[in-house]
Design a protein around this motif. Sequence first.
Motif, PDB file in Angstrom:
ATOM      1  N   HIS A  94     -14.166  40.448   7.742  1.00 36.22           N
ATOM      2  CA  HIS A  94     -13.627  39.472   6.795  1.00 36.22           C
ATOM      3  C   HIS A  94     -12.461  40.084   6.015  1.00 36.22           C
ATOM      4  CE1 HIS A  94     -17.072  36.399   6.689  1.00 36.22           C
ATOM      5  NE2 HIS A  94     -17.322  37.225   7.689  1.00 36.22           N
ATOM      6  N   TYR A  95     -12.659  41.304   5.547  1.00 34.15           N
ATOM      7  CA  TYR A  95     -11.619  42.014   4.797  1.00 34.15           C
ATOM      8  C   TYR A  95     -10.346  42.154   5.640  1.00 34.15           C
ATOM      9  CZ  TYR A  95      -9.322  45.792   2.190  1.00 34.15           C
ATOM     10  OH  TYR A  95      -8.415  46.560   1.496  1.00 34.15           O
ATOM     11  N   ASP A  96     -10.510  42.620   6.872  1.00 29.97           N
ATOM     12  CA  ASP A  96      -9.354  42.831   7.748  1.00 29.97           C
ATOM     13  C   ASP A  96      -8.634  41.520   8.053  1.00 29.97           C
ATOM     14  OD1 ASP A  96      -9.943  45.542   7.777  1.00 29.97           O
ATOM     15  OD2 ASP A  96     -10.882  45.484   9.767  1.00 29.97           O
ATOM     16  N   LEU A  97      -9.396  40.456   8.312  1.00 29.35           N
ATOM     17  CA  LEU A  97      -8.764  39.164   8.587  1.00 29.35           C
ATOM     18  C   LEU A  97      -8.056  38.634   7.350  1.00 29.35           C
ATOM     19  CD1 LEU A  97      -8.112  36.812  10.448  1.00 29.35           C
ATOM     20  CD2 LEU A  97     -10.383  35.866   9.923  1.00 29.35           C
ATOM     21  N   LEU A  98      -8.672  38.748   6.185  1.00 30.42           N
ATOM     22  CA  LEU A  98      -8.025  38.292   4.954  1.00 30.42           C
ATOM     23  C   LEU A  98      -6.729  39.054   4.720  1.00 30.42           C
ATOM     24  CD1 LEU A  98      -8.057  36.539   2.401  1.00 30.42           C
ATOM     25  CD2 LEU A  98      -9.382  38.359   1.292  1.00 30.42           C
ATOM     26  N   LYS A  99      -6.755  40.344   4.957  1.00 31.47           N
ATOM     27  CA  LYS A  99      -5.543  41.158   4.789  1.00 31.47           C
ATOM     28  C   LYS A  99      -4.440  40.676   5.739  1.00 31.47           C
ATOM     29  CE  LYS A  99      -3.976  45.961   4.816  1.00 31.47           C
ATOM     30  NZ  LYS A  99      -4.377  47.366   5.003  1.00 31.47           N
ATOM     31  N   SER A 100      -4.797  40.414   6.978  1.00 28.02           N
ATOM     32  CA  SER A 100      -3.809  39.925   7.945  1.00 28.02           C
ATOM     33  C   SER A 100      -3.268  38.557   7.548  1.00 28.02           C
ATOM     34  CB  SER A 100      -4.424  39.853   9.344  1.00 28.02           C
ATOM     35  OG  SER A 100      -4.744  41.137   9.799  1.00 28.02           O
ATOM     36  N   ILE A 101      -4.151  37.685   7.063  1.00 29.53           N
ATOM     37  CA  ILE A 101      -3.699  36.358   6.633  1.00 29.53           C
ATOM     38  C   ILE A 101      -2.763  36.486   5.435  1.00 29.53           C
ATOM     39  CG2 ILE A 101      -4.443  34.170   5.603  1.00 29.53           C
ATOM     40  CD1 ILE A 101      -6.896  34.304   7.494  1.00 29.53           C
ATOM     41  N   CYS A 102      -3.078  37.375   4.505  1.00 31.47           N
ATOM     42  CA  CYS A 102      -2.195  37.573   3.345  1.00 31.47           C
ATOM     43  C   CYS A 102      -0.818  38.051   3.795  1.00 31.47           C
ATOM     44  CB  CYS A 102      -2.813  38.555   2.361  1.00 31.47           C
ATOM     45  SG  CYS A 102      -4.172  37.869   1.415  1.00 31.47           S
ATOM     46  N   TYR A 103      -0.792  38.930   4.758  1.00 32.92           N
ATOM     47  CA  TYR A 103       0.485  39.398   5.292  1.00 32.92           C
ATOM     48  C   TYR A 103       1.226  38.239   5.968  1.00 32.92           C
ATOM     49  CZ  TYR A 103       3.966  42.245   7.596  1.00 32.92           C
ATOM     50  OH  TYR A 103       5.156  42.780   8.014  1.00 32.92           O
ATOM     51  N   LEU A 104       0.517  37.451   6.747  1.00 32.82           N
ATOM     52  CA  LEU A 104       1.111  36.290   7.404  1.00 32.82           C
ATOM     53  C   LEU A 104       1.672  35.321   6.369  1.00 32.82           C
ATOM     54  CD1 LEU A 104       1.537  34.661  10.077  1.00 32.82           C
ATOM     55  CD2 LEU A 104      -0.702  33.651   9.629  1.00 32.82           C
ATOM     56  N   VAL A 105       0.903  35.053   5.333  1.00 34.16           N
ATOM     57  CA  VAL A 105       1.351  34.149   4.271  1.00 34.16           C
ATOM     58  C   VAL A 105       2.632  34.682   3.631  1.00 34.16           C
ATOM     59  CG1 VAL A 105       0.768  33.395   1.925  1.00 34.16           C
ATOM     60  CG2 VAL A 105      -0.854  33.048   3.797  1.00 34.16           C
ATOM     61  N   ARG A 106       2.666  35.980   3.364  1.00 37.48           N
ATOM     62  CA  ARG A 106       3.874  36.554   2.773  1.00 37.48           C
ATOM     63  C   ARG A 106       5.087  36.318   3.667  1.00 37.48           C
ATOM     64  NH1 ARG A 106       3.464  42.025   0.551  1.00 37.48           N
ATOM     65  NH2 ARG A 106       2.754  40.783  -1.183  1.00 37.48           N
ATOM     66  N   LYS A 107       4.924  36.571   4.966  1.00 41.78           N
ATOM     67  CA  LYS A 107       6.049  36.392   5.885  1.00 41.78           C
ATOM     68  C   LYS A 107       6.462  34.925   6.001  1.00 41.78           C
ATOM     69  CE  LYS A 107       6.876  40.582   6.705  1.00 41.78           C
ATOM     70  NZ  LYS A 107       8.118  41.133   6.153  1.00 41.78           N
ATOM     71  N   ASN A 118       5.751  27.636   0.830  1.00 41.08           N
ATOM     72  CA  ASN A 118       5.744  28.770  -0.082  1.00 41.08           C
ATOM     73  C   ASN A 118       4.290  29.160  -0.356  1.00 41.08           C
ATOM     74  OD1 ASN A 118       4.733  26.990  -2.062  1.00 41.08           O
ATOM     75  ND2 ASN A 118       6.790  26.523  -2.795  1.00 41.08           N
ATOM     76  N   GLU A 119       4.066  30.164  -1.212  1.00 42.59           N
ATOM     77  CA  GLU A 119       2.694  30.623  -1.458  1.00 42.59           C
ATOM     78  C   GLU A 119       1.816  29.530  -2.049  1.00 42.59           C
ATOM     79  OE1 GLU A 119       2.780  34.261  -3.712  1.00 42.59           O
ATOM     80  OE2 GLU A 119       3.026  35.472  -1.904  1.00 42.59           O
ATOM     81  N   SER A 120       2.390  28.684  -2.912  1.00 41.22           N
ATOM     82  CA  SER A 120       1.593  27.590  -3.494  1.00 41.22           C
ATOM     83  C   SER A 120       1.158  26.604  -2.418  1.00 41.22           C
ATOM     84  CB  SER A 120       2.387  26.865  -4.574  1.00 41.22           C
ATOM     85  OG  SER A 120       2.540  27.677  -5.700  1.00 41.22           O
ATOM     86  N   ASN A 121       2.088  26.223  -1.545  1.00 44.91           N
ATOM     87  CA  ASN A 121       1.742  25.314  -0.453  1.00 44.91           C
ATOM     88  C   ASN A 121       0.680  25.932   0.449  1.00 44.91           C
ATOM     89  OD1 ASN A 121       5.242  24.715  -0.189  1.00 44.91           O
ATOM     90  ND2 ASN A 121       3.790  23.332  -1.139  1.00 44.91           N
ATOM     91  N   LEU A 122       0.832  27.207   0.738  1.00 42.47           N
ATOM     92  CA  LEU A 122      -0.100  27.892   1.632  1.00 42.47           C
ATOM     93  C   LEU A 122      -1.476  28.062   0.992  1.00 42.47           C
ATOM     94  CD1 LEU A 122       2.520  30.319   3.067  1.00 42.47           C
ATOM     95  CD2 LEU A 122       1.192  28.697   4.428  1.00 42.47           C
ATOM     96  N   SER A 123      -1.517  28.194  -0.331  1.00 44.34           N
ATOM     97  CA  SER A 123      -2.823  28.288  -0.994  1.00 44.34           C
ATOM     98  C   SER A 123      -3.570  26.966  -0.884  1.00 44.34           C
ATOM     99  CB  SER A 123      -2.671  28.723  -2.454  1.00 44.34           C
ATOM    100  OG  SER A 123      -2.041  27.719  -3.226  1.00 44.34           O
ATOM    101  N   ILE A 124      -2.857  25.864  -0.854  1.00 42.47           N
ATOM    102  CA  ILE A 124      -3.487  24.555  -0.672  1.00 42.47           C
ATOM    103  C   ILE A 124      -4.057  24.433   0.739  1.00 42.47           C
ATOM    104  CG2 ILE A 124      -3.010  22.062  -0.528  1.00 42.47           C
ATOM    105  CD1 ILE A 124      -0.977  22.551  -2.860  1.00 42.47           C
ATOM    106  N   VAL A 125      -3.369  25.012   1.696  1.00 42.84           N
ATOM    107  CA  VAL A 125      -3.855  25.008   3.074  1.00 42.84           C
ATOM    108  C   VAL A 125      -5.084  25.903   3.224  1.00 42.84           C
ATOM    109  CG1 VAL A 125      -3.320  25.738   5.437  1.00 42.84           C
ATOM    110  CG2 VAL A 125      -1.616  24.474   4.121  1.00 42.84           C
ATOM    111  N   PHE A 126      -4.994  27.114   2.683  1.00 39.42           N
ATOM    112  CA  PHE A 126      -6.037  28.099   2.944  1.00 39.42           C
ATOM    113  C   PHE A 126      -7.221  28.040   1.987  1.00 39.42           C
ATOM    114  CE2 PHE A 126      -2.678  30.171   5.441  1.00 39.42           C
ATOM    115  CZ  PHE A 126      -3.399  30.427   6.589  1.00 39.42           C
ATOM    116  N   ILE A 155      -9.366  22.349  -6.087  1.00 37.71           N
ATOM    117  CA  ILE A 155      -8.373  22.950  -6.979  1.00 37.71           C
ATOM    118  C   ILE A 155      -8.723  24.417  -7.230  1.00 37.71           C
ATOM    119  CG2 ILE A 155      -7.493  22.950  -9.358  1.00 37.71           C
ATOM    120  CD1 ILE A 155      -7.695  19.829  -9.205  1.00 37.71           C
ATOM    121  N   MET A 156      -9.988  24.699  -7.486  1.00 33.55           N
ATOM    122  CA  MET A 156     -10.415  26.086  -7.724  1.00 33.55           C
ATOM    123  C   MET A 156     -10.249  26.942  -6.466  1.00 33.55           C
ATOM    124  SD  MET A 156     -11.172  26.362 -10.865  1.00 33.55           S
ATOM    125  CE  MET A 156      -9.958  25.110 -11.237  1.00 33.55           C
ATOM    126  N   GLN A 157     -10.565  26.372  -5.301  1.00 31.52           N
ATOM    127  CA  GLN A 157     -10.376  27.103  -4.042  1.00 31.52           C
ATOM    128  C   GLN A 157      -8.900  27.448  -3.861  1.00 31.52           C
ATOM    129  OE1 GLN A 157     -12.191  23.946  -1.801  1.00 31.52           O
ATOM    130  NE2 GLN A 157     -13.887  25.247  -1.154  1.00 31.52           N
TER     131      GLN A 157
END
Length: 194
Positions: A94-107, A118-126, A155-157
């Motif tokens: 889970h940790y490794d996948l979350l890290k990869s997703i965070c990197y993907l989101v940044r890119k 952007n990060e806000s839009n992606l947080s709504i997706v994820f 909203i909290m998610q």
Amino acid sequence: GIFRLSAPKQVLDEVVRLYETGCPPSMHEMVLHDPHVVTCVLKHFLRSLPIPLLTFDVYDKFIAPNSDVAEKSFRDGVSFDDLKQSIDNLPKAHYDLLKSICYLVRKIAEHSDSTKMNESNLSIVFGPNFTWSRDPGSSQAMDAAGAQRIMKEQIMQNLLAKRIFEDADKIFDQLDQHDMHDAEEAVLVADNGR
């Protein structure tokens, strides 16, 4: 935006079937066919996990008790140390996948002019794909109170996902590591395939 559009259902079902039978198509083939297939498969995978990526414990600690707070209160109320400790305690996969997703989101966010995300839009997706209640009935009630509870939970998610994306460098002790090459390559291929 790249995560907002859906792939054709037939194509998505076929790709999921191929993954489930152990014969996944190459990432390059999927992106060339339709980059939205890749994003839909990732969301499908996250939603189909028996234990959410951010686990039920993270939900119980950060989402459930904060369902009535505003964004600023949520950010102020969730200590970085508690969040980092909770993420550090995730199962390794889970940790490794979350890290990869965070990197993907940044890119993806770095290329928001072409990805439209952007990060806000992606947080709504994820957000809703990262964690959910262990009580499946809590998201089923469709009366007015149930609908309001579901909206507050989402909203909290989203706020939790946004906080993780914003603090990813500190959470993962520098996100930009060479072992994230595959995530960057996937974004570049998707970006060029549009």
